[in-house]
Enzyme design. Sequence first.
Site, mmCIF file in Angstrom:
data_model
loop_
_atom_site.group_PDB
_atom_site.id
_atom_site.type_symbol
_atom_site.label_atom_id
_atom_site.label_comp_id
_atom_site.label_asym_id
_atom_site.label_seq_id
_atom_site.Cartn_x
_atom_site.Cartn_y
_atom_site.Cartn_z
ATOM 1 N N TYR A 54 -90.745 -6.067 72.250
ATOM 2 C CA TYR A 54 -89.431 -5.405 72.309
ATOM 3 C C TYR A 54 -89.237 -4.641 73.624
ATOM 4 O O TYR A 54 -90.137 -3.915 74.051
ATOM 5 C CB TYR A 54 -89.321 -4.443 71.120
ATOM 6 C CG TYR A 54 -87.984 -3.772 70.984
ATOM 7 C CD1 TYR A 54 -86.921 -4.438 70.392
ATOM 8 C CD2 TYR A 54 -87.799 -2.466 71.459
ATOM 9 C CE1 TYR A 54 -85.683 -3.814 70.274
ATOM 10 C CE2 TYR A 54 -86.564 -1.839 71.337
ATOM 11 C CZ TYR A 54 -85.519 -2.529 70.738
ATOM 12 O OH TYR A 54 -84.300 -1.912 70.628
ATOM 13 N N TYR A 74 -94.261 -25.573 79.364
ATOM 14 C CA TYR A 74 -93.281 -24.965 80.286
ATOM 15 C C TYR A 74 -91.904 -25.577 80.043
ATOM 16 O O TYR A 74 -90.919 -24.858 79.847
ATOM 17 C CB TYR A 74 -93.742 -25.211 81.718
ATOM 18 C CG TYR A 74 -92.866 -24.611 82.793
ATOM 19 C CD1 TYR A 74 -92.725 -23.231 82.931
ATOM 20 C CD2 TYR A 74 -92.208 -25.429 83.712
ATOM 21 C CE1 TYR A 74 -91.944 -22.684 83.950
ATOM 22 C CE2 TYR A 74 -91.429 -24.896 84.732
ATOM 23 C CZ TYR A 74 -91.300 -23.526 84.847
ATOM 24 O OH TYR A 74 -90.529 -22.991 85.854
ATOM 25 N N TYR A 95 -76.654 -17.317 71.784
ATOM 26 C CA TYR A 95 -76.166 -15.942 71.947
ATOM 27 C C TYR A 95 -74.754 -15.928 72.525
ATOM 28 O O TYR A 95 -73.941 -15.078 72.188
ATOM 29 C CB TYR A 95 -77.122 -15.109 72.829
ATOM 30 C CG TYR A 95 -78.079 -14.305 71.994
ATOM 31 C CD1 TYR A 95 -79.076 -14.941 71.255
ATOM 32 C CD2 TYR A 95 -77.975 -12.921 71.893
ATOM 33 C CE1 TYR A 95 -79.944 -14.214 70.463
ATOM 34 C CE2 TYR A 95 -78.841 -12.189 71.098
ATOM 35 C CZ TYR A 95 -79.821 -12.835 70.388
ATOM 36 O OH TYR A 95 -80.667 -12.116 69.595
ATOM 37 N N THR A 117 -88.540 -24.326 95.036
ATOM 38 C CA THR A 117 -88.177 -23.340 96.059
ATOM 39 C C THR A 117 -89.459 -22.788 96.675
ATOM 40 O O THR A 117 -90.464 -22.637 95.981
ATOM 41 C CB THR A 117 -87.354 -22.202 95.409
ATOM 42 O OG1 THR A 117 -86.151 -22.776 94.891
ATOM 43 C CG2 THR A 117 -87.006 -21.121 96.404
HETATM 44 P P1 NAD Z 1 -93.880 -16.070 89.623
HETATM 45 O O1 NAD Z 1 -95.066 -16.422 88.814
HETATM 46 O O2 NAD Z 1 -94.096 -15.644 91.042
HETATM 47 O O3 NAD Z 1 -93.025 -14.924 88.914
HETATM 48 C C1 NAD Z 1 -92.962 -14.768 87.526
HETATM 49 C C2 NAD Z 1 -93.135 -13.275 87.212
HETATM 50 O O4 NAD Z 1 -93.015 -13.090 85.782
HETATM 51 C C3 NAD Z 1 -94.492 -12.736 87.622
HETATM 52 O O5 NAD Z 1 -94.345 -11.558 88.394
HETATM 53 C C4 NAD Z 1 -95.179 -12.451 86.296
HETATM 54 O O6 NAD Z 1 -96.120 -11.402 86.366
HETATM 55 C C5 NAD Z 1 -94.005 -12.162 85.387
HETATM 56 N N1 NAD Z 1 -94.272 -12.368 83.961
HETATM 57 C C6 NAD Z 1 -94.795 -13.483 83.376
HETATM 58 N N2 NAD Z 1 -94.885 -13.287 82.046
HETATM 59 C C7 NAD Z 1 -94.395 -12.042 81.800
HETATM 60 C C8 NAD Z 1 -94.237 -11.270 80.613
HETATM 61 N N3 NAD Z 1 -94.584 -11.745 79.406
HETATM 62 N N4 NAD Z 1 -93.705 -10.028 80.708
HETATM 63 C C9 NAD Z 1 -93.330 -9.528 81.922
HETATM 64 N N5 NAD Z 1 -93.474 -10.207 83.072
HETATM 65 C C10 NAD Z 1 -94.005 -11.454 83.008
HETATM 66 O O7 NAD Z 1 -92.898 -17.341 89.572
HETATM 67 P P2 NAD Z 1 -91.554 -17.641 90.393
HETATM 68 O O8 NAD Z 1 -91.783 -18.845 91.197
HETATM 69 O O9 NAD Z 1 -91.053 -16.417 91.032
HETATM 70 O O10 NAD Z 1 -90.586 -18.049 89.196
HETATM 71 C C11 NAD Z 1 -89.691 -17.088 88.631
HETATM 72 C C12 NAD Z 1 -88.800 -17.751 87.598
HETATM 73 O O11 NAD Z 1 -88.053 -18.800 88.217
HETATM 74 C C13 NAD Z 1 -89.577 -18.379 86.447
HETATM 75 O O12 NAD Z 1 -88.869 -18.159 85.244
HETATM 76 C C14 NAD Z 1 -89.591 -19.851 86.802
HETATM 77 O O13 NAD Z 1 -89.652 -20.643 85.653
HETATM 78 C C15 NAD Z 1 -88.274 -20.015 87.542
HETATM 79 N N6 NAD Z 1 -88.317 -21.148 88.484
HETATM 80 C C16 NAD Z 1 -88.969 -21.054 89.684
HETATM 81 C C17 NAD Z 1 -88.985 -22.152 90.551
HETATM 82 C C18 NAD Z 1 -89.663 -22.105 91.901
HETATM 83 O O14 NAD Z 1 -89.600 -23.101 92.645
HETATM 84 N N7 NAD Z 1 -90.281 -21.030 92.317
HETATM 85 C C19 NAD Z 1 -88.376 -23.358 90.172
HETATM 86 C C20 NAD Z 1 -87.761 -23.413 88.926
HETATM 87 C C21 NAD Z 1 -87.709 -22.304 88.107
#
Ligand code: NAD
Length: 314
Positions: free
Chosen positions: A61, A146, A160, A176
């Site tokens: 929560y 994933y 929602y 990215t």
């Molecule tokens: P990342 O791993 O650098 O960042 C994810 C962050 O979420 C981390 O800081 C991690 O500590 C935090 N996290 C994970 N589980 C958590 C939890 N239960 N509670 C709180 N924090 C939590 O990854 P990113 O590349 O920055 O990706 C960020 C988002 O963008 C993700 O949702 C990912 O699916 C999405 N995304 C990224 C890309 C890409 O190319 N980088 C592509 C598609 C989607």
Amino acid sequence: MPRTLITGGAGFLGSHLCDRLVADGHDVICVDNFLTGPPDNIAHLRSHPKFSFMEHDVTSYIDVPGPLDFVLHFASPASPIDYLRLPIQTLKVGALGTHNALGLTKSKGGCFLLASTSEVYGDPSQHPQGEHYWGNVNPVGLRGVYDEAKRFAEAMTMAYHRYHGVPTRIVRIFNTYGPRMRLDDGRALPTFMRQALRGEPITVYGTGRQTRSFAYVDDTIEGIFRLLHSNVTQPINIGSRDEISIMDFAREIIALTRSSSEIEHHPLPEDDPKNRQPDTRLARELLGWETSIGRAEGLARTLDYVRSKVAQDL
Ligand code: NAD
Ligand code: UDP
């Protein structure tokens, strides 16, 4: 000024978004448990008057006092090696984390934005991938944790919106890259750059004929920012149209770094998508967005960052 909460704000994309939102005048509350993002990514923001941080696992929560105008849900392991070693956490943050973030948004009367992914298209049978395509995902494969978490998150977001009237946005982010990626996150770009700079073999999985389309982080952040401030509820692809094979990508990085590294083939991971390129017509028409930073420029900027990390032996 808007008050905005971002989950996963210490991650690669999340920390760049915090920078952008703070620069735009938002009061930003960053929530992260540092599962895959390091504290370093937000160290420069800690003393900023418009930034605050809450260490919290969003599968539990989320309790935040005061009003919220926007909630951006970015928390999730995102690189294949992260979600393969953290399968249950990945499913939980996509399911329970999304539910908690949506519940919080509803209670505050704000607008919700979900960070979804091109992985909802799986190993696509349509090319390029438009938002109308429903995807080709193996639910019981290794990557399913994933892909299915994100597909569930999209369904929950729409529920929602439809049943509670919460304003929602869904961004389907394609590959990215840029500064603040972890060098050990296993993704192609940081891995190849690190290997090239150290003169180690470049590990190309499979034949290397599989393709990806890599966008520079500033372009992706701009697209997300525009979507947040739009009234578009349908999912929107944000990514580069500049598609390249992984083999050519490896060669490009070897040339850029003037490395003597050789290419070494390793087995292709299970369910690795063969092709990926976004159809970005909707982003162009509805948000007036397209990429502006080419790969040569983006790679050069990222190389400076990777070089400094390699020099520190990180
Ligand atoms: P990342 O791993 O650098 O960042 C994810 C962050 O979420 C981390 O800081 C991690 O500590 C935090 N996290 C994970 N589980 C958590 C939890 N239960 N509670 C709180 N924090 C939590 O990854 P990113 O590349 O920055 O990706 C960020 C988002 O963008 C993700 O949702 C990912 O699916 C999405 N995304 C990224 C890309 C890409 O190319 N980088 C592509 C598609 C989607
Ligand atoms: N890849 C590779 N060698 C590596 C890391 C990745 O050949 O050391 C390949 C991977 O199999 C995939 C592509 O590069 O085909 C992009 O992988 P990444 O993990 O960056 O992103 P995703 O698979 O999630 O698109």
